[in-house]
Design an enzyme around this catalytic site. Structure first.
Site, mmCIF file in Angstrom:
data_model
loop_
_atom_site.group_PDB
_atom_site.id
_atom_site.type_symbol
_atom_site.label_atom_id
_atom_site.label_comp_id
_atom_site.label_asym_id
_atom_site.label_seq_id
_atom_site.Cartn_x
_atom_site.Cartn_y
_atom_site.Cartn_z
ATOM 1 N N GLY A 199 -2.762 -4.589 -3.812
ATOM 2 C CA GLY A 199 -2.003 -3.605 -4.579
ATOM 3 C C GLY A 199 -0.779 -4.278 -5.161
ATOM 4 N N ILE B 272 -5.909 -2.300 -8.496
ATOM 5 C CA ILE B 272 -6.990 -1.415 -8.918
ATOM 6 C C ILE B 272 -6.808 -0.928 -10.355
ATOM 7 C CG2 ILE B 272 -5.990 0.771 -8.109
ATOM 8 C CD1 ILE B 272 -8.760 1.478 -6.974
ATOM 9 N N CYS C 74 2.598 -4.427 0.070
ATOM 10 C CA CYS C 74 3.985 -4.113 -0.269
ATOM 11 C C CYS C 74 4.094 -2.774 -0.978
ATOM 12 C CB CYS C 74 4.560 -5.208 -1.154
ATOM 13 S SG CYS C 74 4.504 -6.813 -0.364
ATOM 14 N N ASP D 263 1.072 2.914 -2.061
ATOM 15 C CA ASP D 263 1.218 4.318 -2.458
ATOM 16 C C ASP D 263 1.275 5.165 -1.187
ATOM 17 O OD1 ASP D 263 1.076 3.668 -5.149
ATOM 18 O OD2 ASP D 263 -1.112 3.709 -5.139
ATOM 19 N N THR E 278 9.553 -8.054 -4.970
ATOM 20 C CA THR E 278 8.561 -7.092 -5.444
ATOM 21 C C THR E 278 9.258 -6.129 -6.394
ATOM 22 O OG1 THR E 278 9.052 -5.788 -3.477
ATOM 23 C CG2 THR E 278 7.072 -7.126 -3.394
ATOM 24 N N GLU E 279 8.496 -5.597 -7.349
ATOM 25 C CA GLU E 279 9.081 -4.630 -8.296
ATOM 26 C C GLU E 279 9.682 -3.442 -7.530
ATOM 27 O OE1 GLU E 279 6.531 -6.377 -9.606
ATOM 28 O OE2 GLU E 279 7.571 -6.950 -11.456
ATOM 29 N N GLU E 280 8.914 -2.947 -6.594
ATOM 30 C CA GLU E 280 9.394 -1.781 -5.845
ATOM 31 C C GLU E 280 10.611 -2.150 -5.012
ATOM 32 O OE1 GLU E 280 8.457 1.367 -6.063
ATOM 33 O OE2 GLU E 280 6.933 0.856 -7.572
HETATM 34 C C1 LIG Z 1 3.607 1.425 -5.429
HETATM 35 S S1 LIG Z 1 2.651 0.128 -6.085
HETATM 36 C C2 LIG Z 1 3.390 -1.328 -5.371
HETATM 37 C C3 LIG Z 1 3.248 -2.532 -6.239
HETATM 38 C C4 LIG Z 1 3.773 -3.850 -5.678
HETATM 39 N N1 LIG Z 1 3.098 -4.227 -4.450
HETATM 40 C C5 LIG Z 1 5.283 -3.790 -5.447
HETATM 41 O O1 LIG Z 1 5.666 -3.796 -4.268
HETATM 42 O O2 LIG Z 1 6.032 -3.757 -6.384
HETATM 43 C C6 LIG Z 1 1.112 0.228 -5.226
HETATM 44 C C7 LIG Z 1 -0.007 -0.436 -5.995
HETATM 45 O O3 LIG Z 1 -1.203 -0.465 -5.237
HETATM 46 C C8 LIG Z 1 -2.292 -0.280 -6.119
HETATM 47 N N2 LIG Z 1 -3.455 0.191 -5.343
HETATM 48 C C9 LIG Z 1 -3.606 1.393 -4.746
HETATM 49 N N3 LIG Z 1 -4.807 1.476 -4.133
HETATM 50 C C10 LIG Z 1 -5.430 0.287 -4.342
HETATM 51 C C11 LIG Z 1 -6.701 -0.229 -3.966
HETATM 52 N N4 LIG Z 1 -7.558 0.511 -3.257
HETATM 53 N N5 LIG Z 1 -7.030 -1.482 -4.344
HETATM 54 C C12 LIG Z 1 -6.154 -2.231 -5.074
HETATM 55 N N6 LIG Z 1 -4.950 -1.787 -5.456
HETATM 56 C C13 LIG Z 1 -4.580 -0.545 -5.104
HETATM 57 C C14 LIG Z 1 -1.765 0.732 -7.101
HETATM 58 O O4 LIG Z 1 -2.498 0.761 -8.297
HETATM 59 C C15 LIG Z 1 -0.339 0.264 -7.284
HETATM 60 O O5 LIG Z 1 -0.200 -0.626 -8.359
#
Ligand SMILES: C[S@@+](CC[C@H](N)C(=O)[O-])C[C@H]1O[C@@H](n2cnc3c(N)ncnc32)[C@H](O)[C@@H]1O
EC number: 2.1.1.33
Lengths: 289, 492
Positions: free
Chosen positions: A105, A129, A184, A187, A262-264
């Site tokens: 993710g 994803i 990291c 969601d 990380t962006e978040e």
């Molecule tokens: C809140 S973002 C965090 C992004 C990054 N890790 C950060 O910390 O800045 C969560 C990310 O997980 C991805 N994600 C959620 N479920 C996923 C899955 N089953 N497989 C791959 N990515 C997934 C979402 O699309 C989203 O971009």
């Protein structure tokens, strides 16, 4: 989804406006790649994924680490498809070392681009994803590699693939292949009904344990305390993991990168929010009963 | 019209005068039993049914007077899985609509005595028992495998919150949302949060009732599970699970089922059936054109058996079936419904029988010999299930086949009404299968007369309407496999 093609068009128009040289090294602009926050991990996306790790074409993701295959099935000793009679072309190249770090993710890839120069010898993959978000990271990888052209090898050790890791992690990685997994700011899926969509659960942890080598580490960070409690709970009760001590955590440079790059992590920092970190070490499997 | 048997099972028992067998069948909501000695029984028994109907007529009856287990099957329910304990003392059945696992004792009069009903939160797709008969493993639609004791002990009656449940601990403190406005970034999340707060002000929403019986989460896929097996090799036991997303997972057996040993990856469409051959190899089938044969212990694919080609040539050689083939033969697909080990007894020749959804034949293959097309057993209705009669494990020479008597051969939608729900075959010295009229005769009651969930007061009062309704439900149970094929949406 609606709006996507428009974004793609604008993206194309923008790229057209650049010269070839500019195109090559220009970093992608996030505004052209934003996408709805949640993708449903249970639905049948039009995903592509290898049938199994032996079929994964890593060589084209890390061209600087790819070599011509020597002889029959070289570097492919775990190929479990002796019977390949489906006409699929054998890839001509293979990778010199396996990917060892996965950022699950990865979003817009802040962690990837911060880790890559710190661990130049290690191959790192981001898995995401959402299509547009993945494309953004891939574009950025391409641009950064172009900016650091040979003999400079910066960013040759980082790549991003679109994947639903909740379903297909074992299609990409062999048993005990990974040394580190980053989760990291996953969601949070606040609604109780959606808890099965969380990227951490007792049953998914078995898959993380499978692809991690003993001694490997899962890194988690979130700003949602309940999610932190949830992740901790599900890893702590899983017999394949033990919590990494606070000293070890403090000594691990990856933890600081995860908090700050990380962006978040940056967003939470700006808002003065709290960040909860927990790391878990993969222990050896016990003896058979 | 009688509903077909969606599942059949055979128990071999040794009695004073030698060996006997018991045939069990699930037809609609009924379980039918017949022994080789001619004894017959039906669950639920007729008088139970009457009681059930009366009860519905008198809603005023105080609940205390009701028997704890309503023995009368609700005719709305359909049995979707049946399995027998290895000691042949117990039968475990799942009723699909109420997601309920029902354990029956098989008494000395060959009657089924219902011991327990445990309704799961998600629909069980496949159930098995561990070799020691102590534990039921239930693989469900949401991808999880739970273990339940076959016979709950009185101590287990307490409300148990299972160890590894995907739910959060019940928090007693007043409701506070997990997110604050600081943590919620997207507009969507904000909306959720606002909803939560609104909900909270209305008082806590009633949480889903926890299951009130002992059950433990062992492992899980993020996909629908389709089949589960338990295997023991050199004192080590394994759980094998198959899912809709092409995976076959090998986990350790109890109590270490959280450890994944490996995956058998190679399918390109859903996996619907697993079968362990006596050779030690695993055969898997699903929506692909081939069955895959695995050295599962080493996650190695050994060979592919061309089930689609066999089915296609069977259709093409049969004028009645040729007409229902799609114009473009490329669109002809198969979905594997059953794989059975034929355990020929010869240690050099391992054979299997295969049934596909909506196809009136059984296909035989010899492992390690795909050059020669195997025998095809032609049936007068779509193959639903196969059971082996009066055979010790290594000589499977007599089979009972449950055939679909309510749909036309080769179709899963065109309706017909044929009285015969079973066909019997025995294997000749030359290896050929021949219809066995003697056994068929002895099973005539089972095949033609035994009641299904349909013959009851409800149905008689409104027979056509209930027929069609039941048919839709039966079709959903008999022919669900094609729905497992992916139709990727545009969703990204
Ligand atoms: C809140 S973002 C965090 C992004 C990054 N890790 C950060 O910390 O800045 C969560 C990310 O997980 C991805 N994600 C959620 N479920 C996923 C899955 N089953 N497989 C791959 N990515 C997934 C979402 O699309 C989203 O971009």
């Amino acid at each position: 989804m609606a709006g996507e093609p428009a974004k793609r068009q604008k993206r194309e128009a923008y790229r057209q406006s650049l010269t070839t040289e500019e195109q090559n090294i220009a970093l992608p602009k996030k505004k052209f790649y934003r996408q709805r926050a949640h993708a449903n991990p249970f639905s049948d996306h039009a995903l592509t994924y290898p049938r199994g790790p032996a079929d994964m074409d890593w060589a084209s993701l890390y061209p600087a680490h790819a070599v011509e295959k020597t002889g029959e099935g070289a570097g492919d000793d775990e190929s479990h498809d002796r019977d390949r009679d489906d006409g699929e072309k054998e890839k001509g190249k293979t990778i010199t070392k396996p990917v060892e770090i996965a950022d699950i993710g990865c979003g817009f890839g802040g962690l990837l681009f911060a880790l890559a120069p710190k661990l130049p010898e290690t191959l790192i993959v981001g898995m995401e994803i959402r299509t547009s978000v993945t494309e953004y990271v891939q574009e950025k990888v391409r641009a950064l590699r172009a900016q650091n052209a040979a003999p400079n090898t910066a960013y040759q050790n980082v790549a991003c693939i679109r994947a639903n890791t909740m379903k297909f992690l074992p299609n990409f990685f062999a048993k005990a292949q990974l040394a580190k997994i980053f989760l990291c700011f996953p969601d949070p899926h606040f609604k109780q009904r959606k808890h099965k969509a969380r990227i951490v659960s007792y049953t998914l942890n078995s898959e993380y344990a499978f692809v991690l080598r003993p001694g490997g580490v899962v890194y988690t960070i979130t700003d949602v305390e309940d999610l932190h409690v949830w992740m901790r709970g599900h890893f702590e009760k899983h017999p394949s993991f033990e919590r990494v001590s606070e000293e070890d955590e403090a000594a691990d440079e990856c933890v600081e990168v995860m908090r700050m790059e990380t962006e978040e992590g940056k967003k939470v920092e700006r808002n003065g929010g709290r960040k909860f970190v927990a790391c878990f070490r993969r222990v050896e499997d016990p003896r058979w009963p | 019209m009688k509903l077909p048997y969606q599942c059949i099972e055979v128990a071999d028992r040794s009695i004073d005068s030698g060996n006997e067998w018991l045939l069990f069948g699930a037809s609609g909501s009924k379980l039918i039993v017949q022994s080789s000695t001619g004894v017959q029984s039906v669950w639920p028994a007729e008088e139970d049914e009457v009681r059930h109907i009366n009860r519905d007529d008198e809603p005023e009856e105080p609940p205390g007077k009701r028997v704890k287990l309503s023995p009368a099957a609700n005719p709305e329910l359909n049995v979707s899985c049946v399995t027998l304990s290895s000691d042949k003392q117990y039968l475990v059945a799942v009723t699909a609509e109420d997601k309920c696992i029902r354990v029956f004792q098989i008494n000395s009069e060959y009657q089924l005595h219902e011991l327990s009903q445990r309704c799961m939160a998600r629909r069980p797709c496949s159930i098995i028992l561990t070799p020691d008969d102590s534990t039921i493993l239930c693989a469900d639609k949401f991808g999880d495998v739970y273990s339940l004791p076959l016979l709950p002990s009185p101590d287990d009656e307490e409300i148990e919150t299972p160890q590894n449940e995907q739910t959060e601990p019940v928090v007693e403190k007043p409701y506070a949302p997990a997110a604050s406005l600081l943590t919620v970034h997207s507009g969507r999340n904000r909306k959720t949060l606002e909803e939560q707060l609104k909900q909270a002000s209305k008082g806590p929403s009633k949480p889903k009732e926890p299951l009130k019986f002992k059950h433990e989460l062992l492992l899980g896929h993020v996909s629908m599970l389709t089949d589960i097996l338990y295997a023991t090799v050199d004192d080590r036991s394994y759980v094998l699970t198959a899912d809709r997303d092409e995976h076959i997972r090998i986990s350790r057996g109890l109590p270490q089922a959280h450890i994944i040993e490996g995956f058998c990856l190679g399918h390109e469409d859903f996996v619907s059936r697993l079968c362990l051959s006596q050779s030690g190899l695993l055969v898997s089938g699903g929506g692909d054109a081939s069955l895959l044969v695995w050295d599962w212990f080493n996650n190695q694919l050994i060979e592919r058996l061309p089930i689609r080609d066999s089915a296609l040539s069977y259709f093409e050689s049969n004028p009645q079936l040729t007409s229902i083939l799609p114009e473009d033969r490329k669109n002809f697909k198969v979905a594997v419904r059953g794989i059975w080990d034929l355990a020929s007894g010869e240690t050099t020749k391992y054979e299997i029988l295969v049934a596909c959804e909506g196809i009136p034949a059984l296909f035989q293959f010899t492992l390690g010999d795909r050059s020669k097309p195997g025998a095809v057993i032609s049936l007068n209705g779509n193959a639903l299930d196969v059971a082996f009669l009066g055979s010790s494990e290594n000589t499977r020479k007599m089979i009972v086949v449950s055939v679909d008597n309510v749909h036309k051969p080769g179709s899963t939608t065109a309706v017909r009404d044929s009285p015969h729900r079973l066909q019997c075959f025995s294997r000749q010295g030359n290896g050929e299968w021949e219809e066995n009229s003697g056994v068929a005769q002895s099973l005539d009651w089972f095949s033609r007369q035994a009641p299904d969930g349909n013959d009851n007061a409800y149905a008689e009062s409104n027979s056509i309407a209930s027929d069609t309704k039941d048919l839709a439900a039966v079709r959903a149970i008999l022919y669900g496999l094609e729905n497992l094929r992916k139709r990727p949406g545009a969703e990204d």
